[in-house]
Design an enzyme around this catalytic site. Structure first.
Site, PDB file in Angstrom:
ATOM      1  N   HIS A   1      19.423  19.898  17.377  1.00  0.00           N
ATOM      2  CA  HIS A   1      18.610  20.874  16.658  1.00  0.00           C
ATOM      3  C   HIS A   1      17.151  20.492  16.928  1.00  0.00           C
ATOM      4  CE1 HIS A   1      18.900  23.419  12.767  1.00  0.00           C
ATOM      5  NE2 HIS A   1      17.598  23.286  12.941  1.00  0.00           N
TER       6      HIS A   1
ATOM      7  N   ASN B   1      -2.581  16.621  34.502  1.00  0.00           N
ATOM      8  CA  ASN B   1      -3.421  15.527  34.021  1.00  0.00           C
ATOM      9  C   ASN B   1      -4.104  14.868  35.218  1.00  0.00           C
ATOM     10  OD1 ASN B   1      -4.264  12.867  33.026  1.00  0.00           O
ATOM     11  ND2 ASN B   1      -3.058  13.368  31.215  1.00  0.00           N
TER      12      ASN B   1
ATOM     13  N   ALA C   1      -5.760   9.371  22.087  1.00  0.00           N
ATOM     14  CA  ALA C   1      -6.535  10.444  22.726  1.00  0.00           C
ATOM     15  C   ALA C   1      -7.772   9.859  23.399  1.00  0.00           C
ATOM     16  CB  ALA C   1      -6.939  11.488  21.700  1.00  0.00           C
TER      17      ALA C   1
ATOM     18  N   CYS D   1     -14.105  22.379  28.620  1.00  0.00           N
ATOM     19  CA  CYS D   1     -14.868  23.542  28.155  1.00  0.00           C
ATOM     20  C   CYS D   1     -15.004  24.587  29.266  1.00  0.00           C
ATOM     21  CB  CYS D   1     -16.250  23.096  27.672  1.00  0.00           C
ATOM     22  SG  CYS D   1     -16.229  22.527  25.944  1.00  0.00           S
TER      23      CYS D   1
ATOM     24  N   HIS E   1      -6.334  19.362  22.521  1.00  0.00           N
ATOM     25  CA  HIS E   1      -5.382  19.568  23.622  1.00  0.00           C
ATOM     26  C   HIS E   1      -4.043  18.923  23.291  1.00  0.00           C
ATOM     27  CE1 HIS E   1      -6.940  15.515  24.434  1.00  0.00           C
ATOM     28  NE2 HIS E   1      -5.848  15.291  25.119  1.00  0.00           N
TER      29      HIS E   1
ATOM     30  N   ALA F   1       0.845  -1.193   0.000  1.00  0.00           N
ATOM     31  CA  ALA F   1       0.000   0.000   0.000  1.00  0.00           C
ATOM     32  C   ALA F   1       0.882   1.245   0.000  1.00  0.00           C
ATOM     33  CB  ALA F   1      -0.865  -0.004   1.251  1.00  0.00           C
TER      34      ALA F   1
ATOM     35  N   CYS G   1      26.464  20.660  12.469  1.00  0.00           N
ATOM     36  CA  CYS G   1      25.236  20.045  12.965  1.00  0.00           C
ATOM     37  C   CYS G   1      24.634  19.183  11.856  1.00  0.00           C
ATOM     38  CB  CYS G   1      24.257  21.131  13.409  1.00  0.00           C
ATOM     39  SG  CYS G   1      22.560  20.537  13.582  1.00  0.00           S
TER      40      CYS G   1
ATOM     41  N   ASN H   1      -1.871  13.872  21.021  1.00  0.00           N
ATOM     42  CA  ASN H   1      -2.538  12.685  20.477  1.00  0.00           C
ATOM     43  C   ASN H   1      -3.857  13.158  19.903  1.00  0.00           C
ATOM     44  OD1 ASN H   1      -0.505  11.254  21.822  1.00  0.00           O
ATOM     45  ND2 ASN H   1      -1.792  10.842  23.601  1.00  0.00           N
TER      46      ASN H   1
ATOM     47  N   HIS I   1     -14.774  24.163  21.782  1.00  0.00           N
ATOM     48  CA  HIS I   1     -14.784  22.701  21.739  1.00  0.00           C
ATOM     49  C   HIS I   1     -14.646  22.227  20.287  1.00  0.00           C
ATOM     50  CE1 HIS I   1     -15.667  18.745  23.515  1.00  0.00           C
ATOM     51  NE2 HIS I   1     -16.188  18.484  22.329  1.00  0.00           N
TER      52      HIS I   1
END
Lengths: 348, 348
Positions: A307, A90, A174, A58, A180, A35, A210, A167, A127
């Site tokens: 970097h 969290n 998530a 919210c 968020h 694929a 670098c 996420n 939201h």
């Protein structure tokens, strides 16, 4: 047991290619027979309509999160509505902020207490389900908040690394839909970052340049893997991309630490980030997606070999026993083709 | 931008623990406040009823696969029905067997041709969806086939490593339901195996003992992480398990190479493997699952520091930006609890 023959199946397909990530020495198999186009991938897309469940992120629901550690607001009191961005611990942290590391052995094993910080950046009072639905000004605020939190967490000498990540979508990990980001501060430098640091250092010792700066120059010249470019940043599909449509955002200005970015570059970065995420959303139809910022360890001084950069990782391919067993990846989409797809996306 | 407060949310929950894998020096966060019991995990289970689609692995459809490289059969001709196990090249190989490595640079990047072998072990003529539905005798044949193929592929000096693995269920990367395993032979030693080899060698240089042999002894004494034990093997939840219900099968007899296993141990291994997979299937309701065999590189001599083993990896937890960004894992299920659950599963 009886055994038979050793006749081998001859493939007439294009030869797959093994490419080495110059930072981590990790080989990736670019397997072009499988694929490769956006329409070939399985997807658990990010919904475009909110579920209607009560959202702790919210405005008005501030009491449903732990008290905020940072907020951008217009005069209103802490943990009240009136904010444009909020950072809160969290509620289900993977690491706790209180206590000592308490390093111990258990026979041949080693452990320590899970000391660290785990915070949530609520990117907007609106939201919305994707960062791409925010105005650039809000994305710029998110980038400011990342910087502010790193400067604050740096003061805690137990914390050696701060990982900023996002996420988006259930398949990417998530659990709440309101847009968020997250931050986890760790008492150890992560394995993957350590590998990048060591690769970059080895290159610097050899060339006194670098590796990322060289990579930037080579990619701009070759052009095949470039998605977009501004005065300040390039967006590029990495040569040894682990995942289909893996995309990096690299600042042209050499800085080892994200928190040392020049603040007048952040507006441009907000534009670059939004347009990159929009290209990926259009090409892959709102795929689940992760975003991580790689930066040098917070307790170390600025250095000439590392970097900081952003890695965007669409979650459209399944990881199998091969990846888990080897630590190598099979990527069915050559980064040159992914770059072409993303360049061709019409943003208007 | 205005910034505010630094009040920190104090958690009264059990402290998470950072545990180090003694082989790879990888830290894992055992985050006990999160999901931990089998019923807490999201699942894309392996179906228990076949889909009814035409199966290229069923007897009579031998022409739908590339010609076999190995088969156990009772007198019938190659690529005809009458076999009890068949090994065929993968129709969509990630690596091709013909050609030279042709190592090349592209400026700062490195690449080589994707030379290797990618084969499928069709474990049984019966169209069953899980290895646990096979009689032990068939599983023993699979273990024989792994050994036979490694001995054959070893003769190709370009191939440095042979990874044997199994993907069960779509979420684990399987695309065909008929029970099968895979083998990928590589021109490089995989990163994760290299890390195990280096960790084991470092330990041997320090102690003059095999780390896995020490681990076996310590785990048998501690008992908390042991699932089952026979004369020949132990089944254990590793101390720094990356995933909930990650399970290792370790031979008590020190051998660095799987292909050097004493053949009269294979019947016992078949029993151990089947009962382990059945425990996991019962505890987690037929989860998608990967299995990998880690063994020393095929071109190297037997050594006193590495110890082949099987890793079984149920795919019940989602990988997020944190895992992708750090290379570290957050595991919500302490291995001691997972071992208890698996010991308590009734197999009859």
């Amino acid at each position: 047991m009886p055994s038979r023959g050793t006749c081998r199946y001859i493939s007439f397909r294009a030869m797959p290619e093994l490419r080495k990530d110059p930072l981590t020495d990790q080989w990736v198999i670019i397997a072009t027979d499988r694929a490769r186009r956006p329409s070939d991938f399985i997807r658990e897309p990010v919904p475009s309509v909110p579920s209607g469940r009560i959202c702790p992120f919210c405005p008005g629901n501030e009491s449903k999160t732990p008290p905020e550690v940072l907020a951008y607001r217009n005069g209103s009191g802490a943990n009240q509505p009136g904010w444009s961005l909020r950072v809160v611990p969290n509620k289900f942290p993977v690491l706790g902020i209180e206590g000592d590391l308490d390093r111990q052995g258990e026979g041949i094993f080693d452990k320590m207490q899970g000391i660290g910080a785990h915070e949530v950046v609520i990117e907007s009072p609106d939201h919305v389900l994707s960062m791409t639905e925010l105005p650039e000004k809000s994305i710029e605020q998110v980038l400011w908040a990342f910087r502010d939190r790193m400067h604050d967490l740096k003061n805690d000498r137990r914390l050696r690394y701060v990982l900023l990540f996002k996420n988006q979508g259930e398949a990417a990990g998530a659990t709440l839909e309101h847009t968020h980001s997250q931050l986890i501060a760790l008492p150890v430098v992560p394995k993957r970052v350590q590998e990048e640091l060591e690769g970059a250092k080895k290159y610097f010792e050899f060339k006194e340049r670098c590796l990322y700066c060289d990579l930037l120059r080579q990619e701009m010249k070759a052009a095949a893997r470039i998605v977009t470019e501004t005065d300040r940043f390039i967006v590029v599909e990495p040569y040894a991309a682990r995942f289909p449509f893996e995309t990096w955002i690299l600042p042209k200005q050499h800085r080892s630490h994200y928190e040392d970015v020049e603040v007048d570059h952040l507006a441009n970065l907000a534009w670059v980030l939004k347009s990159t995420l929009r290209r990926i959303e259009k090409a892959l139809e709102r795929p689940a997606c992760n975003l991580v910022i790689h930066t040098a360890p917070v307790q170390e001084f600025a250095n000439p070999y590392y970097h900081w950069h952003i890695e965007v990782l669409p979650r459209v391919a399944r990881v199998s026993g091969f990846e888990l067993g080897t630590g190598y990846y099979v990527n069915p989409t050559p980064p040159e083709e992914a770059a072409q797809f993303l360049r061709d996306v019409k943003l208007t």
